[in-house]
Design a protein around this motif. Sequence first.
Motif, PDB file in Angstrom:
ATOM      1  N   GLU A  93     -73.006 -11.801 -18.884  1.00 52.66           N
ATOM      2  CA  GLU A  93     -73.098 -10.368 -19.163  1.00 52.66           C
ATOM      3  C   GLU A  93     -71.907  -9.607 -18.596  1.00 52.66           C
ATOM      4  N   LYS A  94     -71.107 -10.278 -17.776  1.00 53.87           N
ATOM      5  CA  LYS A  94     -69.923  -9.633 -17.212  1.00 53.87           C
ATOM      6  C   LYS A  94     -68.896  -9.386 -18.319  1.00 53.87           C
ATOM      7  N   LYS A  95     -68.131  -8.334 -18.158  1.00 58.64           N
ATOM      8  CA  LYS A  95     -67.018  -8.102 -19.071  1.00 58.64           C
ATOM      9  C   LYS A  95     -65.830  -8.952 -18.639  1.00 58.64           C
ATOM     10  N   ILE A  96     -65.215  -9.589 -19.605  1.00 59.12           N
ATOM     11  CA  ILE A  96     -64.078 -10.455 -19.329  1.00 59.12           C
ATOM     12  C   ILE A  96     -62.799  -9.628 -19.221  1.00 59.12           C
ATOM     13  N   VAL A  97     -62.042  -9.848 -18.159  1.00 56.34           N
ATOM     14  CA  VAL A  97     -60.705  -9.257 -18.037  1.00 56.34           C
ATOM     15  C   VAL A  97     -59.694 -10.354 -18.357  1.00 56.34           C
ATOM     16  N   PRO A  98     -59.060 -10.316 -19.542  1.00 61.57           N
ATOM     17  CA  PRO A  98     -58.065 -11.340 -19.873  1.00 61.57           C
ATOM     18  C   PRO A  98     -56.913 -11.322 -18.878  1.00 61.57           C
ATOM     19  N   THR A  99     -56.620 -12.491 -18.335  1.00 64.88           N
ATOM     20  CA  THR A  99     -55.558 -12.629 -17.338  1.00 64.88           C
ATOM     21  C   THR A  99     -54.563 -13.679 -17.822  1.00 64.88           C
ATOM     22  N   VAL A 100     -53.283 -13.355 -17.726  1.00 68.96           N
ATOM     23  CA  VAL A 100     -52.222 -14.246 -18.217  1.00 68.96           C
ATOM     24  C   VAL A 100     -51.211 -14.465 -17.106  1.00 68.96           C
ATOM     25  N   PHE A 101     -50.938 -15.740 -16.812  1.00 67.94           N
ATOM     26  CA  PHE A 101     -49.893 -16.074 -15.849  1.00 67.94           C
ATOM     27  C   PHE A 101     -48.582 -16.307 -16.589  1.00 67.94           C
ATOM     28  N   ILE A 102     -47.519 -15.651 -16.137  1.00 75.13           N
ATOM     29  CA  ILE A 102     -46.192 -15.820 -16.731  1.00 75.13           C
ATOM     30  C   ILE A 102     -45.230 -16.295 -15.642  1.00 75.13           C
ATOM     31  N   THR A 103     -44.509 -17.366 -15.915  1.00 73.31           N
ATOM     32  CA  THR A 103     -43.545 -17.857 -14.927  1.00 73.31           C
ATOM     33  C   THR A 103     -42.411 -16.841 -14.759  1.00 73.31           C
ATOM     34  N   ASN A 104     -41.908 -16.756 -13.549  1.00 71.85           N
ATOM     35  CA  ASN A 104     -40.800 -15.844 -13.288  1.00 71.85           C
ATOM     36  C   ASN A 104     -39.566 -16.211 -14.104  1.00 71.85           C
ATOM     37  N   ARG A 105     -39.368 -17.523 -14.329  1.00 67.70           N
ATOM     38  CA  ARG A 105     -38.173 -17.949 -15.071  1.00 67.70           C
ATOM     39  C   ARG A 105     -38.200 -17.487 -16.528  1.00 67.70           C
ATOM     40  N   SER A 106     -39.371 -17.090 -17.013  1.00 65.64           N
ATOM     41  CA  SER A 106     -39.445 -16.557 -18.375  1.00 65.64           C
ATOM     42  C   SER A 106     -38.644 -15.265 -18.509  1.00 65.64           C
ATOM     43  N   PHE A 107     -38.426 -14.568 -17.387  1.00 65.96           N
ATOM     44  CA  PHE A 107     -37.704 -13.293 -17.428  1.00 65.96           C
ATOM     45  C   PHE A 107     -36.245 -13.422 -16.987  1.00 65.96           C
ATOM     46  N   ILE A 108     -35.839 -14.625 -16.601  1.00 69.58           N
ATOM     47  CA  ILE A 108     -34.440 -14.815 -16.216  1.00 69.58           C
ATOM     48  C   ILE A 108     -33.585 -14.871 -17.476  1.00 69.58           C
ATOM     49  N   ASN A 109     -32.582 -14.005 -17.540  1.00 72.22           N
ATOM     50  CA  ASN A 109     -31.670 -13.917 -18.699  1.00 72.22           C
ATOM     51  C   ASN A 109     -32.393 -13.612 -20.009  1.00 72.22           C
ATOM     52  N   ILE A 110     -33.530 -12.938 -19.926  1.00 65.70           N
ATOM     53  CA  ILE A 110     -34.239 -12.544 -21.140  1.00 65.70           C
ATOM     54  C   ILE A 110     -33.435 -11.463 -21.865  1.00 65.70           C
ATOM     55  N   GLN A 111     -33.398 -11.520 -23.177  1.00 67.88           N
ATOM     56  CA  GLN A 111     -32.696 -10.515 -23.969  1.00 67.88           C
ATOM     57  C   GLN A 111     -33.596  -9.296 -24.163  1.00 67.88           C
ATOM     58  N   LYS A 112     -32.989  -8.125 -24.265  1.00 64.54           N
ATOM     59  CA  LYS A 112     -33.767  -6.889 -24.371  1.00 64.54           C
ATOM     60  C   LYS A 112     -34.732  -6.917 -25.548  1.00 64.54           C
ATOM     61  N   GLU A 113     -34.270  -7.463 -26.679  1.00 64.00           N
ATOM     62  CA  GLU A 113     -35.132  -7.482 -27.870  1.00 64.00           C
ATOM     63  C   GLU A 113     -36.272  -8.503 -27.741  1.00 64.00           C
ATOM     64  N   GLU A 114     -36.149  -9.424 -26.779  1.00 62.52           N
ATOM     65  CA  GLU A 114     -37.202 -10.424 -26.592  1.00 62.52           C
ATOM     66  C   GLU A 114     -38.406  -9.852 -25.836  1.00 62.52           C
ATOM     67  N   ILE A 115     -38.196  -8.756 -25.120  1.00 63.31           N
ATOM     68  CA  ILE A 115     -39.272  -8.207 -24.286  1.00 63.31           C
ATOM     69  C   ILE A 115     -40.433  -7.690 -25.131  1.00 63.31           C
ATOM     70  N   PRO A 116     -40.216  -6.809 -26.131  1.00 61.91           N
ATOM     71  CA  PRO A 116     -41.344  -6.397 -26.972  1.00 61.91           C
ATOM     72  C   PRO A 116     -41.913  -7.551 -27.792  1.00 61.91           C
ATOM     73  N   PHE A 117     -41.073  -8.513 -28.166  1.00 63.22           N
ATOM     74  CA  PHE A 117     -41.543  -9.692 -28.893  1.00 63.22           C
ATOM     75  C   PHE A 117     -42.539 -10.476 -28.043  1.00 63.22           C
ATOM     76  N   LEU A 118     -42.195 -10.695 -26.767  1.00 58.00           N
ATOM     77  CA  LEU A 118     -43.079 -11.412 -25.855  1.00 58.00           C
ATOM     78  C   LEU A 118     -44.393 -10.664 -25.664  1.00 58.00           C
ATOM     79  N   ALA A 119     -44.298  -9.349 -25.483  1.00 55.96           N
ATOM     80  CA  ALA A 119     -45.504  -8.535 -25.298  1.00 55.96           C
ATOM     81  C   ALA A 119     -46.413  -8.608 -26.523  1.00 55.96           C
ATOM     82  N   GLU A 120     -45.820  -8.556 -27.694  1.00 57.69           N
ATOM     83  CA  GLU A 120     -46.604  -8.601 -28.936  1.00 57.69           C
ATOM     84  C   GLU A 120     -47.297  -9.955 -29.102  1.00 57.69           C
ATOM     85  N   LYS A 121     -46.573 -11.050 -28.827  1.00 60.84           N
ATOM     86  CA  LYS A 121     -47.147 -12.382 -28.993  1.00 60.84           C
ATOM     87  C   LYS A 121     -48.281 -12.624 -27.993  1.00 60.84           C
TER      88      LYS A 121
END
Length: 323
Positions: free
Chosen positions: A80-108
């Motif tokens: 009966e509890k409400k689920i809070v979706p939790t996502v772990f993202i590695t720090n290296r996923s943001f190393i040298n990430i391109q600006k246009e990749e940020i909204p793409f990652l958020a959307e996916k």
Amino acid sequence: MKILHLLFACLLVISCSQKQKHPYSFYYWKTHLTFNDIEKKALAKANQPFLYTRFFDVDKVNGKFEPVAVITQDKSFKTEKKIVPTVFITNRSFINIQKEEIPFLAEKINDLIKKKTTDYNLKVNQEIQIDCDWTAGTKDDYFEFLKQLKKISQKEITCTLRLHQVKDKNLTGIPPVEKVYLMCYSTSSPLENSDKNSILDLNIMKSYLSKLEEYPVKKIEVALPIYSWGIVTNHLGKHKLINALSAKDLDNPDFKKISDNEIEILKDGFYFGNFLNKGFKIKVEEISQEQLNSATEFLDKKISTYNIIYYQLDGKFVEGRKF
């Protein structure tokens, strides 16, 4: 008059000695969503209406973002509890990430959360929690990702906060969220030779959080550990972890007791699903209720009100505990 003064003093002592009670719930961090009876009972008793459930991890593999260990569900997973979706993202996923990749990652990420929610008919809260051990070098891109995810999902975005990110807030920055979850565990590496409890060493925690009251976020919740593990050391001094070991698991005629939480193996064999050689040592680290009480007593002086989320909901970790 003396009687009144005495009564007032007694009431003051009683009120100061009463331990502050905090609403609590759990993290659920298994890839296959399933409950046993012990877990169901523990969750039912939790007086917070949420279950913080890891949906998947995100890593960067060969330059591409990849979902890792995406959840599957068993029919026993009902709450009966409400689920809070939790996502772990590695720090290296943001190393040298391109600006246009940020909204793409958020959307996916948002799309996969929605898909799993629909696939398993989960009753989710209007919150997504992101767990990432961001650093000074990745903070700008990570913070932009949090903003983009909020915009795309139209939900409240929260994130975890590690001890070093509190201590070094001038370097690591303040995330653009209204609520953070302070992770009061993993105070040191279990793979180092140390006499400290690597899950939670209170002196290290207090040192890192000495100025917690100055952390400029609207709401701080607290994550506390109830898990345990065994640290295996071989003849060369190298270490490996065996999850969910407790001190009572060390009662074995093939083990020689070194201390209450450490043994030496007397004969080669399979132990806890691993082949371990004679002479290997196993040190168990677990968290007592006294340690948890000491942690909350310290935090009560730093934060006026907070909820507790215990890591994690597992029959072996919750059985016999009084929350």
